[in-house]
Design a protein around this motif. Structure first.
Motif, PDB file in Angstrom:
ATOM      1  N   THR A 166     144.765  46.111  89.709  1.00 15.03           N
ATOM      2  CA  THR A 166     145.424  44.838  90.033  1.00 15.03           C
ATOM      3  C   THR A 166     144.549  43.663  89.590  1.00 15.03           C
ATOM      4  O   THR A 166     145.033  42.702  88.982  1.00 15.03           O
ATOM      5  CB  THR A 166     145.696  44.737  91.563  1.00 15.03           C
ATOM      6  OG1 THR A 166     146.391  45.894  91.968  1.00 15.03           O
ATOM      7  CG2 THR A 166     146.489  43.500  91.922  1.00 15.03           C
ATOM      8  N   THR A 172     142.228  43.620  87.246  1.00 12.96           N
ATOM      9  CA  THR A 172     142.143  43.483  85.782  1.00 12.96           C
ATOM     10  C   THR A 172     143.428  42.853  85.244  1.00 12.96           C
ATOM     11  O   THR A 172     143.385  42.021  84.335  1.00 12.96           O
ATOM     12  CB  THR A 172     141.891  44.834  85.070  1.00 12.96           C
ATOM     13  OG1 THR A 172     142.878  45.761  85.475  1.00 12.96           O
ATOM     14  CG2 THR A 172     140.527  45.386  85.352  1.00 12.96           C
ATOM     15  N   LYS A 173     144.569  43.241  85.823  1.00 10.85           N
ATOM     16  CA  LYS A 173     145.850  42.695  85.346  1.00 10.85           C
ATOM     17  C   LYS A 173     145.912  41.184  85.626  1.00 10.85           C
ATOM     18  O   LYS A 173     146.234  40.372  84.752  1.00 10.85           O
ATOM     19  CB  LYS A 173     146.996  43.426  86.056  1.00 10.85           C
ATOM     20  CG  LYS A 173     148.260  43.436  85.256  1.00 10.85           C
ATOM     21  CD  LYS A 173     149.251  44.453  85.786  1.00 10.85           C
ATOM     22  CE  LYS A 173     150.624  43.817  85.778  1.00 10.85           C
ATOM     23  NZ  LYS A 173     151.409  44.037  86.953  1.00 10.85           N
ATOM     24  N   GLU A 174     145.580  40.817  86.859  1.00 14.55           N
ATOM     25  CA  GLU A 174     145.627  39.403  87.240  1.00 14.55           C
ATOM     26  C   GLU A 174     144.669  38.573  86.385  1.00 14.55           C
ATOM     27  O   GLU A 174     145.021  37.504  85.885  1.00 14.55           O
ATOM     28  CB  GLU A 174     145.212  39.239  88.713  1.00 14.55           C
ATOM     29  CG  GLU A 174     146.204  39.779  89.697  1.00 14.55           C
ATOM     30  CD  GLU A 174     147.525  39.014  89.698  1.00 14.55           C
ATOM     31  OE1 GLU A 174     147.483  37.767  89.789  1.00 14.55           O
ATOM     32  OE2 GLU A 174     148.580  39.662  89.580  1.00 14.55           O
ATOM     33  N   SER A 227     143.414  39.271  83.450  1.00 16.55           N
ATOM     34  CA  SER A 227     143.796  39.120  82.037  1.00 16.55           C
ATOM     35  C   SER A 227     144.973  38.158  81.909  1.00 16.55           C
ATOM     36  O   SER A 227     145.021  37.381  80.954  1.00 16.55           O
ATOM     37  CB  SER A 227     143.961  40.440  81.300  1.00 16.55           C
ATOM     38  OG  SER A 227     144.924  41.199  81.851  1.00 16.55           O
ATOM     39  N   ASN A 228     145.868  38.130  82.892  1.00 16.04           N
ATOM     40  CA  ASN A 228     146.937  37.106  82.861  1.00 16.04           C
ATOM     41  C   ASN A 228     146.367  35.695  82.935  1.00 16.04           C
ATOM     42  O   ASN A 228     146.969  34.744  82.453  1.00 16.04           O
ATOM     43  CB  ASN A 228     147.901  37.300  84.039  1.00 16.04           C
ATOM     44  CG  ASN A 228     148.781  38.521  83.831  1.00 16.04           C
ATOM     45  OD1 ASN A 228     148.887  39.029  82.717  1.00 16.04           O
ATOM     46  ND2 ASN A 228     149.385  39.017  84.904  1.00 16.04           N
ATOM     47  N   LEU A 229     145.192  35.581  83.557  1.00 16.23           N
ATOM     48  CA  LEU A 229     144.555  34.262  83.678  1.00 16.23           C
ATOM     49  C   LEU A 229     143.660  33.942  82.464  1.00 16.23           C
ATOM     50  O   LEU A 229     142.908  32.963  82.477  1.00 16.23           O
ATOM     51  CB  LEU A 229     143.730  34.203  84.971  1.00 16.23           C
ATOM     52  CG  LEU A 229     144.550  34.202  86.273  1.00 16.23           C
ATOM     53  CD1 LEU A 229     143.667  34.534  87.490  1.00 16.23           C
ATOM     54  CD2 LEU A 229     145.235  32.856  86.487  1.00 16.23           C
ATOM     55  N   GLY A 230     143.697  34.806  81.458  1.00 14.03           N
ATOM     56  CA  GLY A 230     142.974  34.495  80.210  1.00 14.03           C
ATOM     57  C   GLY A 230     141.619  35.158  80.087  1.00 14.03           C
ATOM     58  O   GLY A 230     140.848  34.831  79.178  1.00 14.03           O
ATOM     59  N   THR A 248     139.054  38.287  79.251  1.00 14.55           N
ATOM     60  CA  THR A 248     139.043  39.477  78.397  1.00 14.55           C
ATOM     61  C   THR A 248     138.405  40.620  79.165  1.00 14.55           C
ATOM     62  O   THR A 248     137.241  40.531  79.579  1.00 14.55           O
ATOM     63  CB  THR A 248     138.202  39.208  77.122  1.00 14.55           C
ATOM     64  OG1 THR A 248     138.666  37.988  76.540  1.00 14.55           O
ATOM     65  CG2 THR A 248     138.307  40.347  76.133  1.00 14.55           C
ATOM     66  N   LYS A 307     144.841  39.624  94.341  1.00 16.56           N
ATOM     67  CA  LYS A 307     145.419  38.496  93.602  1.00 16.56           C
ATOM     68  C   LYS A 307     144.719  37.199  94.006  1.00 16.56           C
ATOM     69  O   LYS A 307     144.410  36.346  93.165  1.00 16.56           O
ATOM     70  CB  LYS A 307     146.926  38.411  93.874  1.00 16.56           C
ATOM     71  CG  LYS A 307     147.665  39.542  93.171  1.00 16.56           C
ATOM     72  CD  LYS A 307     149.149  39.539  93.432  1.00 16.56           C
ATOM     73  CE  LYS A 307     149.747  40.818  92.852  1.00 16.56           C
ATOM     74  NZ  LYS A 307     151.064  41.139  93.325  1.00 16.56           N
ATOM     75  N   SER A 355     142.265  34.745  91.599  1.00 19.75           N
ATOM     76  CA  SER A 355     142.489  33.305  91.456  1.00 19.75           C
ATOM     77  C   SER A 355     141.212  32.516  91.779  1.00 19.75           C
ATOM     78  O   SER A 355     140.866  31.551  91.086  1.00 19.75           O
ATOM     79  CB  SER A 355     143.677  32.930  92.358  1.00 19.75           C
ATOM     80  OG  SER A 355     143.614  31.617  92.740  1.00 19.75           O
ATOM     81  N   ASN A 405     138.849  32.848  88.859  1.00 17.09           N
ATOM     82  CA  ASN A 405     139.301  31.978  87.769  1.00 17.09           C
ATOM     83  C   ASN A 405     138.877  30.528  88.013  1.00 17.09           C
ATOM     84  O   ASN A 405     138.338  29.857  87.128  1.00 17.09           O
ATOM     85  CB  ASN A 405     140.830  32.089  87.664  1.00 17.09           C
ATOM     86  CG  ASN A 405     141.373  31.273  86.524  1.00 17.09           C
ATOM     87  OD1 ASN A 405     140.797  31.267  85.436  1.00 17.09           O
ATOM     88  ND2 ASN A 405     142.467  30.549  86.765  1.00 17.09           N
TER      89      ASN A 405
END
Ligand SMILES: Cc1ncc(COP(=O)(O)O)c(C=O)c1O
Length: 414
Positions: free
Chosen positions: A291, A293-295, A297-300, A302, A374, A378, A381
């Motif tokens: 979860t 890693t997915k979140e 990578s969605n936030l930019g 790598t 999640k 955030s 990020n």
């Protein structure tokens, strides 16, 4: 001293422990490790000690060995286990010294690509950082440059070139599962022994959520403090014909009296890990890591190798204008504890590398799930994006602390 211990307890409650090699042990493990068992000298093996007074220690160590074999589904007629090595590095050294001759060649995963110091690491300039590289001759295989995942044909090519006496798999920051069958095939092609070091994923293997090396490896080593959720310690498993040499390599070869309290703590952790709840825990560790890693990578961000199969993953920060060292420092200011880490083909240095390493075992031990991951993604990020703004770091730090305190720490709050 007691005051400092209390401060550390509070730190462990208030911060998010995301170093993948750390975890929280249970109250029962803490009780065993803090027990009077540490008062006893017990050099030797159960029922074959050098000192008197070991009747109960014998029972304890032999129970732990029985549990260790049972936990990994091993037949005691075929397999033996040593539970006395003080940590994973000593366990590995004990294996090399037992089964190889000084100067023999090791082949292991390059440190920058996720390998471990104790697998024979020396710096590219030849500096022999680990004594394992001083005593034995190191050589390394790498991950595929493009996929950042092991390519077993490449491993085979390196093995054929290097002709090692032992091939080692496992590492400290390799986020993917290892194909132990293929590793063994490579070892067989060059007549090498195959050592699977599952220090990190021991608990995941025990729970059946990561591949087991046991049908394929000649020797399996592991630490007990990571996903296995036990104390600082190690176990070495090998076939019966080698167990005597391994035992002698640990004591008297490398160590004196075993840490009976730690051995008992390993026994408690094994008991807990054989409960049905542990499989749910192990699955959740991986779900949480995936979860995150997915979140992220969605936030930019790598993610090295594009994701993870287990409890840990690496972020390559080169697109974020911040080094791994700086990122780990600013995240700490916001109460998120991670470590700087080299990435495959690291363009910088180990001291100021381009990545950070994160993991979910300790968060999962506190009962956190996808919703919490999640939120954490955030915050990470925000901190990495605004790391120069101290007000932001203070604000996120407070939010993280308030959040963390809602999740009880096993061993402390239960
Ligand atoms: C793959 C691997 N082997 C061995 C070790 C060494 O363990 P210890 O720190 O207990 O010496 C580690 C530690 O992180 C590891 O990741």
């Amino acid at each position: 001293m007691l005051g400092l211990i209390q401060q550390e307890q509070q730190r462990q409650r208030e911060q998010l422990q995301m170093i993948p090699s750390e975890n929280y042990v249970s109250k029962d493990v803490l009780t065993a490790v803090g027990s009077v068992l540490m008062n006893k000298y017990s050099e030797g093996q159960p029922y074959k000690r050098y000192y008197q007074g070991n009747a109960i220690i014998d029972e304890i160590e032999s129970l732990v060995k029985t549990r260790a074999l049972e936990a990994f589904g091993l037949n005691p007629k075929d397999w033996g286990v040593n539970v006395q090595a003080m940590n994973g590095s000593i366990a590995n050294l004990a294996v090399y010294l037992a089964l190889l001759k000084p100067g023999d060649k090791l082949l292991s995963l390059k440190l920058y690509d996720g390998g471990h110091l104790s697998h024979g690491w020396q710096l590219p300039n030849g500096k022999k950082v680990s004594h394992t590289s001083l005593i034995f001759t190191p050589s390394y295989y790498s991950v595929d440059q493009k996929t950042q995942v092991l390519n077993y044909d490449q491993v085979k090519r390196t093995a054929l070139q290097e002709r090692p006496k032992m091939i080692i798999s496992g590492g400290t920051s390799y986020p993917r599962e290892i194909d132990h069958q293929k590793m063994r095939q490579v070892a067989d092609e060059v007549g090498a022994l195959y050592l699977a070091d599952i220090a990190h994923e021991a608990g995941l293997v025990l729970a059946g959520v990561n591949k087991t090396p046991f049908p394929h490896a000649h020797i399996v080593t592991m630490t007990t403090r990571k996903t296995l959720r036990g104390p600082i310690g190690a176990m070495i498993f090998t076939h019966q014909e080698n167990i005597r040499s391994i035992n002698q390599s640990v004591f008297p070869g490398l160590q004196g009296g075993p840490q009976n309290h730690t051995i008992a703590g390993i026994g408690v952790a094994l008991h807990e890990a054989m409960e049905p709840d542990f499989t749910i825990y192990a699955k959740q560790i991986i779900t949480n890591a995936k979860t995150l890693t997915k979140e992220l990578s969605n936030l930019g961000f790598t993610i090295v190798s594009g994701g993870t199969d287990k409890h840990l993953f690496l972020i390559d920060l080169r697109n974020k204008q911040i080094s791994g060292k700086k990122a780990a420092l600013v995240l700490e200011k916001a109460n998120i504890i991670v470590n700087k880490n080299a990435i495959p083909s690291e363009p910088s240095s180990l001291w100021d590398p381009s990545g950070i390493r994160l993991g979910t075992p300790a968060l999962t031990s506190r009962g956190m799930k996808e919703t919490e991951m999640k939120k954490i993604a955030s915050w990470i990020n925000t901190v990495i994006d605004k790391y120069e703004n101290t007000d932001v770091l203070t604000k996120v730090g407070q939010e993280v602390k308030d959040f963390a305190l809602q999740f009880p720490v096993p061993g402390l709050d239960d």
